[in-house]
Design an enzyme around this catalytic site. Structure first.
Site, mmCIF file in Angstrom:
data_model
loop_
_atom_site.group_PDB
_atom_site.id
_atom_site.type_symbol
_atom_site.label_atom_id
_atom_site.label_comp_id
_atom_site.label_asym_id
_atom_site.label_seq_id
_atom_site.Cartn_x
_atom_site.Cartn_y
_atom_site.Cartn_z
ATOM 1 N N VAL A 108 -8.906 29.402 24.746
ATOM 2 C CA VAL A 108 -10.304 29.053 25.044
ATOM 3 C C VAL A 108 -10.860 28.076 24.023
ATOM 4 O O VAL A 108 -11.889 27.428 24.264
ATOM 5 C CB VAL A 108 -11.180 30.318 25.094
ATOM 6 C CG1 VAL A 108 -10.781 31.198 26.249
ATOM 7 C CG2 VAL A 108 -11.121 31.095 23.777
ATOM 8 N N ALA A 109 -10.236 27.973 22.878
ATOM 9 C CA ALA A 109 -10.674 27.034 21.848
ATOM 10 C C ALA A 109 -9.474 26.698 20.985
ATOM 11 O O ALA A 109 -8.595 27.535 20.753
ATOM 12 C CB ALA A 109 -11.799 27.627 21.002
ATOM 13 N N ASP A 150 -18.493 26.494 6.893
ATOM 14 C CA ASP A 150 -17.913 25.628 7.929
ATOM 15 C C ASP A 150 -18.806 25.683 9.165
ATOM 16 O O ASP A 150 -18.351 25.967 10.278
ATOM 17 C CB ASP A 150 -16.492 26.096 8.256
ATOM 18 C CG ASP A 150 -15.655 24.986 8.890
ATOM 19 O OD1 ASP A 150 -16.103 23.819 8.872
ATOM 20 O OD2 ASP A 150 -14.568 25.278 9.417
ATOM 21 N N SER A 188 -8.180 22.659 14.172
ATOM 22 C CA SER A 188 -7.130 22.054 13.352
ATOM 23 C C SER A 188 -6.186 23.086 12.752
ATOM 24 O O SER A 188 -5.017 22.791 12.506
ATOM 25 C CB SER A 188 -7.766 21.237 12.222
ATOM 26 O OG SER A 188 -8.621 22.068 11.439
ATOM 27 N N ILE A 189 -6.671 24.306 12.506
ATOM 28 C CA ILE A 189 -5.867 25.318 11.824
ATOM 29 C C ILE A 189 -5.321 26.366 12.783
ATOM 30 O O ILE A 189 -4.230 26.887 12.593
ATOM 31 C CB ILE A 189 -6.709 26.002 10.719
ATOM 32 C CG1 ILE A 189 -7.123 24.983 9.658
ATOM 33 C CG2 ILE A 189 -5.955 27.144 10.074
ATOM 34 C CD1 ILE A 189 -5.972 24.396 8.867
ATOM 35 N N ALA A 190 -6.061 26.698 13.832
ATOM 36 C CA ALA A 190 -5.655 27.792 14.718
ATOM 37 C C ALA A 190 -6.241 27.575 16.104
ATOM 38 O O ALA A 190 -7.053 26.671 16.321
ATOM 39 C CB ALA A 190 -6.129 29.126 14.140
ATOM 40 N N GLN A 191 -5.802 28.410 17.052
ATOM 41 C CA GLN A 191 -6.406 28.411 18.384
ATOM 42 C C GLN A 191 -6.694 29.848 18.791
ATOM 43 O O GLN A 191 -6.129 30.803 18.234
ATOM 44 C CB GLN A 191 -5.531 27.707 19.401
ATOM 45 C CG GLN A 191 -4.230 28.368 19.775
ATOM 46 C CD GLN A 191 -3.402 27.481 20.713
ATOM 47 O OE1 GLN A 191 -3.470 26.258 20.669
ATOM 48 N NE2 GLN A 191 -2.609 28.106 21.570
ATOM 49 N N VAL A 192 -7.582 30.003 19.790
ATOM 50 C CA VAL A 192 -8.104 31.322 20.151
ATOM 51 C C VAL A 192 -7.783 31.629 21.607
ATOM 52 O O VAL A 192 -7.958 30.767 22.492
ATOM 53 C CB VAL A 192 -9.628 31.398 19.914
ATOM 54 C CG1 VAL A 192 -10.177 32.758 20.344
ATOM 55 C CG2 VAL A 192 -9.950 31.143 18.442
ATOM 56 N N LYS A 207 -7.069 35.119 17.359
ATOM 57 C CA LYS A 207 -6.899 33.832 16.680
ATOM 58 C C LYS A 207 -5.479 33.748 16.127
ATOM 59 O O LYS A 207 -5.043 34.637 15.379
ATOM 60 C CB LYS A 207 -7.922 33.694 15.550
ATOM 61 C CG LYS A 207 -7.938 32.342 14.876
ATOM 62 C CD LYS A 207 -9.126 32.229 13.920
ATOM 63 C CE LYS A 207 -9.206 30.842 13.314
ATOM 64 N NZ LYS A 207 -10.402 30.701 12.437
#
EC number: 2.7.-.-
Length: 521
Positions: A125-126, A286, A129-133, A151
């Site tokens: 769903v998102a 952030d 740069s570091i991870a996806q969900v 995540k």
């Protein structure tokens, strides 16, 4: 060799996406525009400039993506087409293969996916740069099924970040040795701060701990929701948290049509930020729009929802008090006090003339008071502040780099929500109340209560300590007792003085608080 290769890669990406042409065409000089046409010969640069910039930052990796995220919040500094493209970096970085995400989860928990989750959505769903969900449903330790967000860390991030940081360290060394402002700007210390934060972001257990701390801190404020962490399902590469349902804060028209008070939302954002910084000394660092949503659920309608806690900032008591005094003096337009604080803190040389620094600060700040955000040129303010800092040899404070970055995010977010927001008048009452709490009798009693366990433990031990002392000193008891009695009399006099002085101090603080409140109201 790795730095040389990385540097060559950066140059290739810049040329491949025509970023050199983009920079040259931004100038008004005809010969620079002509140079831009010349350097673009033989290259296919038909794609829109915003898209080329976004794709280049995505290709260059996490550090560059984060730079683009910060820029995306400053629509006052960027053309709309570039700002719109960079906004996609907030949560729309190209995702990695869902099969890789599943493999990471199964490796982390050493179980098949079906034994961990009741259901798991393979489509992310998102993606950042570091991870996806991914969304999923999990059965907790009590057997209750809960909707969660999972995540998963993007693979192969550590070597990319290490290479970029190595290159940044080399460049910082060059700046420090070759630039006249090198030592004052402390580039190597600044890079070291980024090094710590970026490596912390690669550990999702640390992020989970940050989220838990912020959730406790914000619990009584009633302005922001922070997801609950499901610790039974957390790993350095996988983080499982309560699923939050909200509308991205960038969708202002959708929020407005749902009945959200956008102006109040802007003021609440300022309150949340200053509460985290000055009350708690622990803040979300952030805060770009991709990490902020607004709840439309009946029980929490209009509240913020904070996400992604990989980067947080913390301040010492000294930093908090110094910054609060600076802000308070600034909001009161007491520029002399601002100048004195800079000298007291060691930010400027001790021999700096207060009246000259006061005059310079007044010249920078005075034109921007009582103006809404839409009438403030941040670029001009920053340029004049930098000129002033060079003149008075102001030293950069690396420990405040994250705070400065977050201030840029907050100010940019406030500008999007309510261009008529008066940042100064919104923040001033909060800071003055905070200063009263720090200076008033509340702090005195807090410190007394904090030390009470120590005193309670020490007082009963005094007779035993006295007995042990006398037992190990058998000779000349009379002289020892006389000395002990004389010391006791001196101690009694000192305690009486402290009690009377303490009472006078408390009464003075109460009188000062009454006078300050009378002045405010």
């Amino acid at each position: 060799m790795s730095r040389l290769f990385r540097g060559a890669t950066i140059v290739w990406v810049v040329l491949r996406h025509g970023l050199d042409e983009l920079v040259l065409t931004s100038f008004q000089k005809p010969w620079l525009r002509m140079l831009a046409r010349v350097v673009s010969i033989g290259r296919n640069l038909d794609a829109p400039r915003g898209r080329r910039l976004r794709e280049a930052l995505e290709r260059l990796g996490p550090i560059f993506v984060k730079f683009g995220q910060v820029l995306s919040t400053r629509r006052d500094l960027l053309p709309p087409d570039i700002a719109n493209e960079l906004a996609l970096l907030q949560d729309r970085v190209p995702p990695f293969d869902p099969n890789v995400a599943v493999a990471t989860i199964e490796r982390a928990f050493r179980r098949p996916l079906g034994e961990i989750f009741v259901s798991f959505d393979r489509e992310p769903v998102a993606s950042a740069s570091i991870a996806q969900v991914h969304f999923a449903v999990v059965r907790d330790r009590y057997g209750v099924e809960r909707e969660v967000a999972v995540k998963v860390l993007r693979p192969g991030m550590l070597p990319v970040i290490d290479n970029d940081l190595g290159l940044m360290r080399a460049m910082a060394g060059w700046v420090e040795s070759l630039s006249a402002d090198g030592k004052r700007l402390k580039p190597r210390q600044v890079v070291a701060e980024f090094d710590n934060y970026l490596h912390d972001e690669l550990d999702l257990i640390r992020e989970a701990a940050n989220a838990a701390q912020l959730r406790r801190n914000m619990e009584g404020l009633g302005l922001v929701r922070i997801p609950e962490i499901l610790w039974d399902f957390c790993h350095p590469e996988v983080l499982v948290m309560e699923r939050m349902n909200g509308v991205p804060i960038s969708q202002i028209e959708r929020l407005r049509s749902a009945g959200v008070d956008i102006r109040q939302l802007a003021r609440d954002g300022v309150t949340i930020f200053f509460t985290q910084v000055f009350r708690d000394g622990f803040f979300h660092a952030d805060m770009h729009p991709g990490n902020i949503q607004v709840s439309l659920e009946p029980g929490s309608f209009g509240r913020y929802i904070s996400l992604d806690f990989g980067i947080v900032g913390s301040l010492t008591e000294f930093d908090k008090e110094y910054l609060a005094q600076n802000f308070t003096a600034f909001f009161r337009r007491d520029y002399k006090r601002v100048a004195e604080l800079h000298v007291e803190s060691g930010w400027v040389p001790a021999d700096t003339r207060i009246n000259e620094l006061e005059s310079a600060i007044r010249a920078v700040c005075e034109p921007y008071f009582d103006r809404p955000l839409k009438e403030i040129s941040l670029g001009m303010v920053l340029m004049r502040l930098f000129q002033t800092s060079r003149r008075f040899q102001v030293e950069i404070q690396p420990q405040l780099v994250l705070l400065q970055k977050t201030l840029l995010n907050i100010e940019g977010l406030g500008r999007q929500l309510d261009p008529d927001l008066d940042l100064w008048s919104t923040a001033k009452p909060f800071l003055e109340k905070w200063m009263l709490d720090q200076m008033g009798p509340q702090r005195f009693w807090r410190e007394v209560k904090a030390e009470a366990p120590h005193f309670a433990k020490m007082v009963p031990e005094l007779p035993r300590l006295l007995h042990d002392y006398l037992r190990h000193k058998p000779h000349d008891h009379r002289r020892e007792m006389q000395e002990l009695l004389a010391e006791q009399r001196r101690t009694n006099r000192l305690l009486q003085g402290l009690i009377y002085g303490g009472l006078g101090f408390v009464l003075g603080l109460l009188l000062l608080q009454i006078l300050i409140r009378w002045r405010i109201y």
